[in-house]
Design a protein around this motif. Structure first.
Motif, mmCIF file in Angstrom:
data_model
loop_
_atom_site.group_PDB
_atom_site.id
_atom_site.type_symbol
_atom_site.label_atom_id
_atom_site.label_comp_id
_atom_site.label_asym_id
_atom_site.label_seq_id
_atom_site.Cartn_x
_atom_site.Cartn_y
_atom_site.Cartn_z
ATOM 1 N N TYR A 1 0.857 -1.193 0.000
ATOM 2 C CA TYR A 1 0.000 0.000 0.000
ATOM 3 C C TYR A 1 0.892 1.242 0.000
ATOM 4 C CZ TYR A 1 -2.517 -3.942 1.989
ATOM 5 O OH TYR A 1 -2.993 -5.182 2.245
ATOM 6 N N GLU A 2 0.647 2.177 0.943
ATOM 7 C CA GLU A 2 1.450 3.409 0.997
ATOM 8 C C GLU A 2 2.652 3.254 1.928
ATOM 9 O OE1 GLU A 2 0.436 5.683 -1.223
ATOM 10 O OE2 GLU A 2 -1.130 4.199 -1.591
ATOM 11 N N GLY A 3 2.885 2.040 2.395
ATOM 12 C CA GLY A 3 4.014 1.824 3.294
ATOM 13 C C GLY A 3 3.561 1.587 4.725
ATOM 14 N N VAL A 4 4.504 1.695 5.656
ATOM 15 C CA VAL A 4 4.226 1.366 7.062
ATOM 16 C C VAL A 4 4.133 2.641 7.895
ATOM 17 C CG1 VAL A 4 5.475 -0.814 6.800
ATOM 18 C CG2 VAL A 4 6.648 1.159 7.799
ATOM 19 N N ASP A 5 3.513 2.548 9.056
ATOM 20 C CA ASP A 5 3.451 3.645 10.027
ATOM 21 C C ASP A 5 4.892 4.086 10.364
ATOM 22 O OD1 ASP A 5 3.454 4.823 12.810
ATOM 23 O OD2 ASP A 5 1.288 4.467 12.627
ATOM 24 N N GLN A 6 5.124 5.394 10.326
ATOM 25 C CA GLN A 6 6.479 5.939 10.522
ATOM 26 C C GLN A 6 7.116 5.486 11.845
ATOM 27 O OE1 GLN A 6 8.386 7.613 8.311
ATOM 28 N NE2 GLN A 6 10.066 7.637 9.807
ATOM 29 N N ARG A 7 6.297 5.229 12.875
ATOM 30 C CA ARG A 7 6.864 4.860 14.175
ATOM 31 C C ARG A 7 7.574 3.514 14.143
ATOM 32 N NH1 ARG A 7 1.306 6.334 17.056
ATOM 33 N NH2 ARG A 7 0.663 5.418 15.068
ATOM 34 N N VAL A 8 7.143 2.622 13.219
ATOM 35 C CA VAL A 8 7.843 1.341 13.053
ATOM 36 C C VAL A 8 9.265 1.594 12.539
ATOM 37 C CG1 VAL A 8 7.957 -0.614 11.452
ATOM 38 C CG2 VAL A 8 5.893 -0.213 12.779
ATOM 39 N N ILE A 9 9.386 2.537 11.610
ATOM 40 C CA ILE A 9 10.698 2.879 11.056
ATOM 41 C C ILE A 9 11.566 3.512 12.144
ATOM 42 C CG2 ILE A 9 11.903 4.271 9.321
ATOM 43 C CD1 ILE A 9 9.251 4.087 7.645
ATOM 44 N N ASP A 10 10.979 4.460 12.870
ATOM 45 C CA ASP A 10 11.743 5.173 13.899
ATOM 46 C C ASP A 10 12.207 4.239 15.026
ATOM 47 O OD1 ASP A 10 11.228 7.426 12.421
ATOM 48 O OD2 ASP A 10 9.608 8.153 13.715
ATOM 49 N N LEU A 11 11.365 3.265 15.374
ATOM 50 C CA LEU A 11 11.672 2.410 16.533
ATOM 51 C C LEU A 11 12.472 1.156 16.185
ATOM 52 C CD1 LEU A 11 8.179 2.512 18.310
ATOM 53 C CD2 LEU A 11 10.317 3.436 19.245
ATOM 54 N N PHE A 12 12.273 0.608 14.980
ATOM 55 C CA PHE A 12 12.786 -0.744 14.733
ATOM 56 C C PHE A 12 13.711 -0.898 13.525
ATOM 57 C CE2 PHE A 12 8.789 -1.405 17.068
ATOM 58 C CZ PHE A 12 9.248 -2.208 18.103
ATOM 59 N N ILE A 13 13.819 0.125 12.679
ATOM 60 C CA ILE A 13 14.543 -0.060 11.411
ATOM 61 C C ILE A 13 15.912 0.634 11.446
ATOM 62 C CG2 ILE A 13 14.478 0.533 8.928
ATOM 63 C CD1 ILE A 13 12.712 -1.888 9.741
ATOM 64 N N ASP A 14 16.938 -0.053 10.935
ATOM 65 C CA ASP A 14 18.283 0.522 10.884
ATOM 66 C C ASP A 14 18.496 1.340 9.619
ATOM 67 O OD1 ASP A 14 19.172 -0.711 13.285
ATOM 68 O OD2 ASP A 14 19.345 -2.610 12.197
ATOM 69 N N GLU A 15 17.889 0.892 8.523
ATOM 70 C CA GLU A 15 18.154 1.574 7.258
ATOM 71 C C GLU A 15 16.998 1.429 6.283
ATOM 72 O OE1 GLU A 15 21.698 2.676 4.779
ATOM 73 O OE2 GLU A 15 21.746 0.480 4.726
ATOM 74 N N GLU A 16 16.625 2.545 5.624
ATOM 75 C CA GLU A 16 15.666 2.502 4.525
ATOM 76 C C GLU A 16 16.465 2.380 3.244
ATOM 77 O OE1 GLU A 16 12.850 5.954 6.019
ATOM 78 O OE2 GLU A 16 11.933 4.934 4.312
ATOM 79 N N LEU A 17 16.051 1.443 2.389
ATOM 80 C CA LEU A 17 16.804 1.134 1.175
ATOM 81 C C LEU A 17 15.865 1.115 -0.021
ATOM 82 C CD1 LEU A 17 19.612 0.014 0.103
ATOM 83 C CD2 LEU A 17 18.529 -2.229 0.236
ATOM 84 N N SER A 18 16.324 1.712 -1.130
ATOM 85 C CA SER A 18 15.563 1.719 -2.379
ATOM 86 C C SER A 18 16.372 1.004 -3.448
ATOM 87 C CB SER A 18 15.307 3.159 -2.823
ATOM 88 O OG SER A 18 14.853 3.191 -4.172
ATOM 89 N N ILE A 19 15.707 0.241 -4.322
ATOM 90 C CA ILE A 19 16.452 -0.390 -5.420
ATOM 91 C C ILE A 19 16.466 0.505 -6.663
ATOM 92 C CG2 ILE A 19 16.091 -2.736 -4.570
ATOM 93 C CD1 ILE A 19 14.162 -3.083 -7.049
ATOM 94 N N GLY A 20 15.889 1.683 -6.598
ATOM 95 C CA GLY A 20 15.935 2.596 -7.745
ATOM 96 C C GLY A 20 14.770 3.563 -7.703
ATOM 97 N N ASP A 21 14.813 4.559 -8.577
ATOM 98 C CA ASP A 21 13.824 5.632 -8.535
ATOM 99 C C ASP A 21 12.543 5.267 -9.263
ATOM 100 O OD1 ASP A 21 15.469 7.161 -6.980
ATOM 101 O OD2 ASP A 21 16.357 8.236 -8.676
ATOM 102 N N PHE A 22 11.800 4.332 -8.692
ATOM 103 C CA PHE A 22 10.492 3.958 -9.214
ATOM 104 C C PHE A 22 9.674 3.353 -8.080
ATOM 105 C CE2 PHE A 22 12.040 -0.337 -9.223
ATOM 106 C CZ PHE A 22 13.366 -0.217 -9.621
ATOM 107 N N VAL A 23 8.367 3.322 -8.270
ATOM 108 C CA VAL A 23 7.461 2.839 -7.217
ATOM 109 C C VAL A 23 6.801 1.534 -7.662
ATOM 110 C CG1 VAL A 23 5.416 3.378 -5.825
ATOM 111 C CG2 VAL A 23 7.005 5.205 -6.458
ATOM 112 N N LEU A 24 6.813 0.540 -6.791
ATOM 113 C CA LEU A 24 6.149 -0.749 -7.029
ATOM 114 C C LEU A 24 4.986 -0.875 -6.049
ATOM 115 C CD1 LEU A 24 9.419 -2.886 -7.257
ATOM 116 C CD2 LEU A 24 8.080 -1.986 -9.160
ATOM 117 N N THR A 25 4.171 -1.934 -6.211
ATOM 118 C CA THR A 25 3.022 -2.095 -5.313
ATOM 119 C C THR A 25 3.453 -2.568 -3.930
ATOM 120 O OG1 THR A 25 2.684 -4.338 -6.117
ATOM 121 C CG2 THR A 25 1.412 -2.597 -7.184
ATOM 122 N N GLY A 26 4.665 -3.088 -3.816
ATOM 123 C CA GLY A 26 5.142 -3.558 -2.523
ATOM 124 C C GLY A 26 6.656 -3.673 -2.500
#
Ligand code: 4GM
Length: 223
Positions: free
Chosen positions: A112-137
């Motif tokens: 969908y539009e991604g996850v609640d930001q607090r999950v990223i702030d509390l549990f994630i070490d790094e946000e990673l993109s495989i390139g400048d495009f958007v997929l469904t998941g």
């Protein structure tokens, strides 16, 4: 190496059972655990997404099921925890090599539009993109990263292929040919069948430079 993948669509990861990655798993060089986030919801309807606060289109993945899943799978935070997102640092071969040195990786796949930001702030070490495009998941991006990283795990592929390949040298690869010597009117370049290894190397270097200049001139003036 151990890899945990958290997703609402575990069946999307069946391709990892095939080919080189499948073999690496079967031989015990690689452990891949695909975890269904829905198994961790406390909601009686197993609901995992909800409308965004502030309004707007689309749905957001709720924090509780994801937080519970991460805490169940990596309670002591030993894993490098990666969230696949178009907003992340962009993947390249250097990042792949960096990840390949980790003992334990955890990938969180948003939908969908991604996850609640607090999950990223509390549990994630790094946000990673495989390139400048958007997929469904984030599932296909996660698979791309897992495949690229697994190649560097000891014994998964022949080490010579790793050094020879594009991005190790800073140029793109020369063209490859196999039998037959003529196919649909096109012949294999004569130098490749000449037996002259010096000339073969020269030709390959020239072709590498040409294809890099044409498709990726940005690679030529690096370092
Ligand atoms: C938006 C926010 C990653 C969309 C978070 C995920 C592309 C990539 C998603 C998300 C994605 C990428 C899901 N699309 N470029 N879609 O690596 O997880």
């Amino acid at each position: 190496m151990k890899i945990d993948v958290l997703t609402l669509f575990p069946e999307m990861f069946t391709p990892l059972k095939t080919s080189i990655i499948g073999r690496a798993v079967d031989s015990g060089k690689l452990e891949i655990n695909v975890i269904d986030i829905r198994d961790y919801t406390l909601d009686k309807h197993k609901k995992c997404d909800d409308a965004p606060f502030g309004g707007g289109a689309g749905m957001v993945m709720m924090p509780q099921p994801i937080a519970s899943a991460i805490q169940a799978v990596d309670p002591e935070h030993n894993a490098k925890r990666i969230y696949l997102s178009p907003k992340g640092r962009v993947l390249n071969q250097k990042v792949v090599l960096e990840y390949s040195k980790e003992e334990h990786l955890l990938f969180l796949c948003g939908h969908y539009e991604g996850v609640d930001q607090r999950v990223i702030d509390l549990f994630i070490d790094e946000e990673l993109s495989i390139g400048d495009f958007v997929l469904t998941g984030g599932e296909i991006p996660a698979m791309a990263v897992i495949d690229a990283v697994a190649r560097y795990v000891d014994g998964v592929i022949n080490g010579e292929s790793l050094n020879q390949e594009s991005f190790a040298s800073g140029t793109l690869e020369y063209p490859h040919y196999t039998r037959p010597q003529e196919f649909m009117g096109l012949k294999v370049p004569e130098v490749l069948t000449s037996g002259n290894h010096g000339k073969v190397d020269e030709w390959r270097a020239k072709m590498s430079e040409e294809i890099t200049r044409r498709n990726r001139p940005d690679l030529l003036n690096k370092e």
